[in-house]
Design a protein around this motif. Structure first.
Motif, short mmCIF file in Angstrom:
data_model
loop_
_atom_site.label_atom_id
_atom_site.label_comp_id
_atom_site.label_asym_id
_atom_site.label_seq_id
_atom_site.Cartn_x
_atom_site.Cartn_y
_atom_site.Cartn_z
N UNK A 354 0.84 -1.20 0.00
CA UNK A 354 0.00 0.00 0.00
C UNK A 354 0.87 1.25 0.00
N UNK A 355 1.90 1.22 0.80
CA UNK A 355 2.77 2.40 0.88
C UNK A 355 3.52 2.62 -0.42
N UNK A 356 3.89 1.55 -1.09
CA UNK A 356 4.55 1.72 -2.38
C UNK A 356 3.62 2.46 -3.36
N UNK A 357 2.38 1.99 -3.44
CA UNK A 357 1.42 2.61 -4.38
C UNK A 357 1.22 4.09 -4.08
N UNK A 358 1.05 4.38 -2.80
CA UNK A 358 0.69 5.74 -2.40
C UNK A 358 1.89 6.68 -2.36
N UNK A 359 2.98 6.20 -1.75
CA UNK A 359 4.11 7.11 -1.50
C UNK A 359 5.11 7.15 -2.65
N UNK A 360 5.30 6.01 -3.32
CA UNK A 360 6.31 5.98 -4.38
C UNK A 360 5.69 6.14 -5.77
N UNK A 361 4.61 5.42 -6.03
CA UNK A 361 4.09 5.40 -7.39
C UNK A 361 3.21 6.62 -7.70
N UNK A 362 2.14 6.80 -6.96
CA UNK A 362 1.21 7.90 -7.28
C UNK A 362 1.50 9.19 -6.51
N UNK A 363 2.12 9.06 -5.36
CA UNK A 363 2.41 10.21 -4.48
C UNK A 363 1.16 11.02 -4.14
N UNK A 364 0.07 10.34 -3.92
CA UNK A 364 -1.18 10.98 -3.49
C UNK A 364 -2.10 9.88 -2.96
N UNK A 365 -3.20 10.27 -2.29
CA UNK A 365 -4.12 9.23 -1.82
C UNK A 365 -4.68 8.42 -2.99
N UNK A 366 -4.87 7.13 -2.74
CA UNK A 366 -5.31 6.22 -3.80
C UNK A 366 -6.57 5.48 -3.31
N UNK A 367 -7.57 5.39 -4.20
CA UNK A 367 -8.74 4.56 -3.88
C UNK A 367 -8.65 3.29 -4.71
N UNK A 368 -8.56 2.16 -4.03
CA UNK A 368 -8.49 0.87 -4.72
C UNK A 368 -9.87 0.22 -4.67
N UNK A 369 -10.35 -0.24 -5.83
CA UNK A 369 -11.71 -0.81 -5.89
C UNK A 369 -11.67 -2.27 -6.35
N UNK A 370 -12.82 -2.92 -6.20
CA UNK A 370 -13.04 -4.26 -6.75
C UNK A 370 -11.99 -5.29 -6.33
N UNK A 371 -11.96 -5.54 -5.06
CA UNK A 371 -11.04 -6.52 -4.47
C UNK A 371 -11.54 -7.95 -4.70
N UNK A 372 -10.64 -8.92 -4.62
CA UNK A 372 -11.09 -10.32 -4.67
C UNK A 372 -12.08 -10.60 -3.55
N UNK A 373 -13.14 -11.33 -3.85
CA UNK A 373 -14.18 -11.52 -2.85
C UNK A 373 -13.70 -12.32 -1.64
#
Ligand code: 4AD
Ligand code: MG
Length: 478
Positions: A354-373
């Motif tokens: 999660x921290x990689x996505x938010x802090x390194x990749x997008x550098x902003x808050x991220x909303x992740x949708x449609x998770x595996x059930x």
């Protein structure tokens, strides 16, 4: 009347012109037998009290020590010293409560947060905790204001319940049964019929299920209360007792839900920036100082205020779970084997992901949708693909998951089937299923972890420092 006094926040906002006022508060410092810095918690700034030399006897001056409480009447004058507009020239000083400097743990110096955690009963009297808890208060107020402005009904859902809303089994039991003489059934199991409620009960992990009942009548409701999880997670992000805000909206789909959650977070930050400027500036400086201890590459690129402004002024990034996994699999971090935990479609993302996505990749808050059930709760709406559900998590820089929510499964048969598959007792939850029998509608909701939100706004890094008296595994002092 004892309380004829002016709060220091108001005094500091007043033009000084020799008016007589009375203040009360606690001594932060007393310098040169002449200058008292007095604080009453209404603001981070202290009021400077000037004690004229020779006017008071030695015995009284000796009792003006750090931590002592005073009542002072004096004249408010323009200050000659730097750093303050006004000061109070004392005419009378009354000691309300002495404070033995040999025994008082808070000295006029910087204490570590770890030290202060052990003195949680006194730590509100420090600059850092004063600021944190005033911001916490402001956020709580802003939450009610946000929903009130939008016509939501504040619903008080129960603290004691017989259901496990998340189906994760992380509950604290509530019972009055004796430990030594537990009543048993013939098969040896505990006979809860003899318990207080005539059945097994626990502290709530979430008010969502009852919240859904409210949304089926008021359209829009929210809860804001304590929730309890007996998960053995000793991390800077987990508490056994935390506060959660859970709005639930009829006639909402996943996208409406995300829009509301994003607007909500931005509103709260905006409220604090407008109403807690001084405290946030103080906390920002504190964070910058703290970051100086870290190696260059670990320091954040933005200061606290700058970060908050950025979040308010930019759209959150929205991606699906499948896209998130692809980003991770294609990341330099993955290729260089920097992740401790494995990455493959189906995992419950770890904080490093999660921290990689938010802090390194997008550098902003991220909303992740449609998770595996399979990694989400039973009540989430099943997507057409048969593999994913209409879930959404909001991930924030420095925090990780701050919001968890979903569109709910409003179709009775699908919900019942899912509950059976996941061993959630359908008979006991007849009342929940009734919502799907009597006028079911598409609906959605989310939960915002209040302490994680306070962490984000204050720039503090350990969740134990943003709740007054933290409850964590092995610790329930105060
Ligand atoms: O993701 P969670 O478990 O979701 C629910 O409880 C849903 N019933 C919410 C809903 O849809 N109405 O928890 C929601 C949020 C998390 O995103 C996190 O911010 C916070 O609650 N949270 C915790 N905060 C502190 N300590 C813990 N142990 C927490 N567990 C969850
Ligand atoms: Mg969650």
């Amino acid at each position: 009347m004892f309380n004829k006094r002016t709060k220091i926040k108001e005094v500091l906002e007043t033009e000084p012109n020799n008016q007589e006022i009375t203040v009360m508060g606690w001594v932060r410092t007393f310098r040169n037998n002449q200058f008292i810095a007095l604080n009453d918690g209404s603001t981070n700034s202290n009021l400077q009290i000037v004690v004229a030399l020779g006017l008071y006897d030695e015995a009284l001056l000796k009792r003006i020590t750090t931590g002592a409480s005073l009542k002072i009447t004096g004249e408010l004058l323009p200050s000659l010293g730097k750093g303050q507009k006004s000061e109070l020239k004392a005419k009378s000083i009354e000691i309300l409560g002495d404070c033995d400097p040999e025994k008082f743990p808070l000295q006029p110096k910087k204490h570590s947060l770890e030290f202060l955690r052990e003195k949680a009963h006194l730590r509100f009297r420090t600059n850092t905790f004063g600021a944190v808890f005033r911001v916490r208060h402001a956020l709580a107020f802003a939450i009610h204001q946000f929903f009130n402005e939008r016509g939501f009904v504040y619903l008080h859902t129960p603290i004691i319940t017989a259901s496990d809303a998340e189906g994760a089994g992380e509950m604290f039991k509530v019972t009055t049964l004796p430990f030594d003489k537990t009543p048993r059934n013939d098969d040896g199991s505990v006979n809860f019929k003899e318990d207080f409620f005539g059945r097994a009960t626990n502290l709530t992990v979430s008010g969502q299920l009852e919240g859904e009942l409210g949304a089926m009548a008021f359209s829009d409701i929210y809860t804001f209360g304590p929730t309890f999880r007996a998960e053995n997670s000793n991390t800077p992000r987990h508490l056994a007792e935390f506060w959660m805000i859970e709005p639930e909206m009829a006639f909402y789909d996943l996208e409406d839900n995300m829009n509301l959650a994003e607007a909500f977070i931005k509103y709260l930050i905006g409220y604090a920036m407008k109403n807690n400027k001084e405290d946030l500036e103080f906390l920002g400086q504190r964070l910058t100082e703290e970051e100086k201890q870290k190696p260059q590459e670990e320091r954040s690129e933005m200061g606290l205020i700058e970060k908050l402004e950025f979040v308010v002024n930019n759209d959150f990034q929205r991606i699906t779970y499948t896209e998130a996994i692809d980003i991770l699999l294609n990341s330099p971090a993955y290729k260089k084997k920097k992740f401790k935990f494995e990455v493959t479609w189906g995992i419950d993302m770890q904080s490093e992901h999660e921290r990689y996505l938010v802090e390194k990749h997008f550098k902003k808050p991220v909303i992740v949708t449609n998770y595996p059930k399979d990694i989400k709760a039973f009540y989430m709406r099943q997507n057409e693909d048969g593999k994913t559900v209409a879930a959404m998590d909001i991930l924030a820089p420095g925090i990780g998951e701050i919001v968890g929510g979903s569109q709910r499964e409003e179709r009775l048969e699908k919900l019942e089937q899912r509950m059976k598959d996941m061993h959630v007792p359908t008979e006991e939850m007849w009342w929940y299923l009734d919502t799907r029998r009597f006028g079911s509608v598409p609906h959605a909701g989310f939960g915002l972890g209040f302490e994680r939100m306070v962490l984000f706004v204050t720039g503090m890094t350990n969740i134990r420092d943003v709740i007054a008296f933290p409850r964590t595994p092995g610790s329930a002092e105060f």
